[in-house]
Design a protein around this motif. Structure first.
Motif, mmCIF file in Angstrom:
data_model
loop_
_atom_site.group_PDB
_atom_site.id
_atom_site.type_symbol
_atom_site.label_atom_id
_atom_site.label_comp_id
_atom_site.label_asym_id
_atom_site.label_seq_id
_atom_site.Cartn_x
_atom_site.Cartn_y
_atom_site.Cartn_z
ATOM 1 N N LEU A 111 5.738 -5.694 10.255
ATOM 2 C CA LEU A 111 4.787 -5.051 9.344
ATOM 3 C C LEU A 111 5.410 -4.788 7.987
ATOM 4 C CD1 LEU A 111 2.031 -3.737 8.888
ATOM 5 C CD2 LEU A 111 2.973 -1.619 9.836
ATOM 6 N N VAL A 112 6.651 -4.313 7.981
ATOM 7 C CA VAL A 112 7.340 -4.059 6.714
ATOM 8 C C VAL A 112 7.529 -5.351 5.939
ATOM 9 C CG1 VAL A 112 9.533 -3.318 5.712
ATOM 10 C CG2 VAL A 112 8.472 -1.970 7.527
ATOM 11 N N SER A 113 7.841 -6.447 6.638
ATOM 12 C CA SER A 113 8.007 -7.737 5.970
ATOM 13 C C SER A 113 6.726 -8.178 5.282
ATOM 14 C CB SER A 113 8.444 -8.791 6.990
ATOM 15 O OG SER A 113 8.522 -10.065 6.390
ATOM 16 N N GLY A 114 5.574 -8.002 5.950
ATOM 17 C CA GLY A 114 4.308 -8.383 5.340
ATOM 18 C C GLY A 114 3.964 -7.564 4.120
ATOM 19 N N VAL A 115 4.195 -6.247 4.186
ATOM 20 C CA VAL A 115 3.889 -5.374 3.045
ATOM 21 C C VAL A 115 4.814 -5.660 1.871
ATOM 22 C CG1 VAL A 115 3.809 -2.978 2.269
ATOM 23 C CG2 VAL A 115 2.930 -3.581 4.534
ATOM 24 N N ALA A 116 6.118 -5.847 2.163
ATOM 25 C CA ALA A 116 7.081 -6.088 1.080
ATOM 26 C C ALA A 116 6.815 -7.424 0.381
ATOM 27 C CB ALA A 116 8.503 -6.058 1.654
ATOM 28 N N SER A 117 6.497 -8.459 1.155
ATOM 29 C CA SER A 117 6.224 -9.760 0.534
ATOM 30 C C SER A 117 4.958 -9.716 -0.313
ATOM 31 C CB SER A 117 6.099 -10.830 1.613
ATOM 32 O OG SER A 117 5.071 -10.502 2.527
ATOM 33 N N LEU A 247 2.264 -19.230 -5.112
ATOM 34 C CA LEU A 247 3.490 -18.443 -5.225
ATOM 35 C C LEU A 247 3.863 -18.003 -3.813
ATOM 36 C CD1 LEU A 247 2.655 -16.246 -8.351
ATOM 37 C CD2 LEU A 247 3.930 -18.385 -8.272
ATOM 38 N N ALA A 248 4.937 -18.562 -3.281
ATOM 39 C CA ALA A 248 5.322 -18.337 -1.891
ATOM 40 C C ALA A 248 6.641 -17.580 -1.828
ATOM 41 C CB ALA A 248 5.446 -19.667 -1.148
ATOM 42 N N THR A 249 6.789 -16.788 -0.780
ATOM 43 C CA THR A 249 8.031 -16.056 -0.557
ATOM 44 C C THR A 249 8.210 -15.798 0.932
ATOM 45 O OG1 THR A 249 9.310 -14.087 -1.150
ATOM 46 C CG2 THR A 249 6.948 -13.803 -0.841
ATOM 47 N N ARG A 250 9.480 -15.732 1.350
ATOM 48 C CA ARG A 250 9.835 -15.323 2.709
ATOM 49 C C ARG A 250 10.532 -13.970 2.718
ATOM 50 N NH1 ARG A 250 12.190 -20.654 5.893
ATOM 51 N NH2 ARG A 250 10.336 -21.972 5.631
ATOM 52 N N PHE A 251 10.554 -13.335 1.579
ATOM 53 C CA PHE A 251 11.206 -12.035 1.449
ATOM 54 C C PHE A 251 10.462 -10.993 2.293
ATOM 55 C CE2 PHE A 251 11.670 -7.972 -0.744
ATOM 56 C CZ PHE A 251 13.050 -7.894 -0.887
ATOM 57 N N PRO A 252 11.144 -10.088 3.008
ATOM 58 C CA PRO A 252 12.601 -9.924 3.041
ATOM 59 C C PRO A 252 13.300 -10.498 4.279
ATOM 60 C CG PRO A 252 11.542 -7.927 3.783
ATOM 61 C CD PRO A 252 10.443 -8.902 3.514
ATOM 62 N N PHE A 253 12.542 -10.761 5.375
ATOM 63 C CA PHE A 253 13.182 -11.126 6.639
ATOM 64 C C PHE A 253 12.905 -12.551 7.084
ATOM 65 C CE2 PHE A 253 12.214 -6.444 7.296
ATOM 66 C CZ PHE A 253 13.470 -6.032 6.896
ATOM 67 N N ALA A 254 12.135 -13.317 6.306
ATOM 68 C CA ALA A 254 11.836 -14.727 6.603
ATOM 69 C C ALA A 254 11.052 -14.904 7.894
ATOM 70 C CB ALA A 254 13.123 -15.553 6.652
ATOM 71 N N PHE A 255 10.305 -13.865 8.328
ATOM 72 C CA PHE A 255 9.457 -14.031 9.498
ATOM 73 C C PHE A 255 8.207 -14.842 9.156
ATOM 74 C CE2 PHE A 255 11.167 -9.654 10.915
ATOM 75 C CZ PHE A 255 12.316 -10.246 11.392
ATOM 76 N N LEU A 256 7.669 -14.592 7.965
ATOM 77 C CA LEU A 256 6.445 -15.243 7.513
ATOM 78 C C LEU A 256 6.682 -15.858 6.138
ATOM 79 C CD1 LEU A 256 3.844 -12.437 8.348
ATOM 80 C CD2 LEU A 256 4.317 -14.466 9.721
#
Length: 449
Positions: A111-117, A247-256
């Motif tokens: 969840l944190v990864s999705g919000v941060a990205s 504009l794509a990113t995998r930040f921060p954990f590269a899960f998505l």
């Protein structure tokens, strides 16, 4: 979309039922049944979450959402989810609270990864600059500029990627005839009635895309902009269009891999390939020689002194050279407009020439026009829909998108002038107007050299 939704609903119902039966099995003391049913419930929920939920989320239309995001699960994310499933199964079987805490923390990380990205991709502006003149077969630089409009928050690991337009489909009523029995010929069927069916029809294909690669920005400070150079190369002439970028990113954990679509339309016209003179050396000396023959004899500058010919005028006899040599000599003068050329592309019908021969003719026409334009010749170009334009780039843009088409030949209506003509045509030699032979060089498209 509705099929996937119903399948997801069925999968979730089965997962819920398996979870309920696993609880019943646990209370009855059946360990293996509990393990199998709990694992099946988690696997079904994971399959629905990884395959159906992102697909449906991408297609939900919300007028209040300004920025659309696409989600793709990476390999790291798949491995991570599998680890969460294993730990979750162990937590259900053992009832260990520490394992429940670990599973909760791992799910919270997703969840944190999705919000941060999502925060990283917001308030970014994209500008794509493409060159004005592009030739097929040549590398051309393009530029991508990315701006961060935020005052305090920087962006990390941003990738600018081209977004391919998905093949769209639409529903259309199609008229048909219902016959019974269906497998019999029409004249042997018992019943034939008009019928209308609602069928799915594919939309027409869009133009090829401009960009194929990607530009990577590892760090973009707040309030800053960074450029990136791209190497563009097109192997074929034609029109290219890019309707949107991502504009794509995998930040921060590269899960998505989260991608934000940016509607930004760019279009370029790729001119035909322009070969150097040594690539068409068989044609160029012939054209140059016939051009010199055509342009000499009418002017004020002395071109040369040569032997007298029966068709020469007596007023051009050089008596001093004749007295010295003992034979009649005449003077030739160069014309003031000796560099005046007209390139005529008599676009042939589709059935009269092969595609390879046609492309070779387009390339040769572009190469000759580009060569003589560089030689400061007084050029003009004639083609169907183009009457004597002097702009080389307008002629190249015409050749970039031209296709064989049926129609009347330009040679019948071509007006004679002081220009020397270079004519591309598929007409047989015997049908060429006699007045053009003395002032033209002909390139017969598809004819063996």
């Amino acid at each position: 979309m509705w099929v996937r939704f119903l399948l997801a609903l069925v999968g979730l119902v089965l997962a819920f039922g398996a979870a309920l039966f696993s609880t019943v099995s646990r209370e009855s003391g059946n360990l293996w049944a509990t393990l199998i049913l709990a694992s099946l419930s988690l696997i079904l929920a994971a399959v629905v979450g990884l395959t159906t939920v992102p697909y449906l989320a991408r297609r939900v239309a919300a007028a209040r959402v300004r920025e659309a995001f696409d989600y793709d699960v990476t390999r790291v994310g798949i491995v991570y989810i599998l680890i969460v499933l294993v730990i979750g199964i162990a937590a259900l079987n053992t009832g260990n609270n520490l394992l429940y805490i670990i599973v909760s923390a791992m799910l919270a990380a997703v969840l944190v990864s999705g919000v941060a990205s999502a925060m990283v991709l917001r308030h970014l502006e994209l500008d794509v600059r493409v060159p004005e003149h592009v030739f097929a077969g040549r590398s051309t630089p393009g530029r991508i500029i990315l701006r961060n409009r935020r005052r305090w928050l920087p962006s990390f690991s941003i990738q600018v990627v081209p977004v391919k337009k998905e093949a769209s489909e639409r529903w259309q009523w199609v008229s048909s005839t219902f016959g019974f029995p269906a497998k019999r010929p029409a004249e042997k069927q018992w019943l034939r009635l008009p019928d209308r069916q609602l069928r799915r029809v594919a939309q027409s294909q869009s133009l090829p895309a401009i960009f194929q690669g990607a530009a990577y920005f590892p760090y973009l400070p707040a309030g800053a902009e960074l450029p990136a150079e791209l190497d563009l190369r097109f192997e074929r002439r034609g029109r290219y269009r890019q309707e949107s970028f991502g504009l794509a990113t995998r930040f921060p954990f590269a899960f998505l891999t989260k991608t934000r679509r940016v509607p930004l339309e760019r279009e370029i016209i790729v001119y035909p390939r322009v070969d150097p003179p040594d690539e068409f050396f068989e044609v160029l000396p012939l054209i140059t020689g016939e051009l010199e023959t055509f342009t000499r004899g009418r002017g004020s500058d002395l071109y040369r002194i040569r032997e007298y010919m029966p068709e020469d005028s007596a007023r051009h006899v050089d008596w001093k050279a004749t007295a010295k040599s003992g034979s009649l000599k005449v003077r030739e003068f160069s014309r003031e407009d000796e560099r005046k050329l007209r390139l005529v592309f008599d676009n042939p019908a589709p059935q009269s020439v092969s595609s390879i021969a046609y492309e070779n003719a387009v390339t040769l026409a572009a190469s000759l026009g580009w060569h003589f334009a560089g030689e400061d010749a007084d050029l003009s170009f004639v083609a169907p829909g183009m009457t004597g334009t002097p702009d080389i780039y307008q002629f190249l843009a015409y050749l970039a998108v031209v296709e064989p088409r049926a129609g009347e030949s330009l040679l019948e209506s071509l007006r004679l002038s002081d220009d020397y003509n270079i004519i591309f045509t598929t007409r047989p030699r015997g049908t060429i107007p006699a007045t053009l032979w003395a002032c033209s060089y002909f390139v017969f498209i598809g004819e063996e050299k």
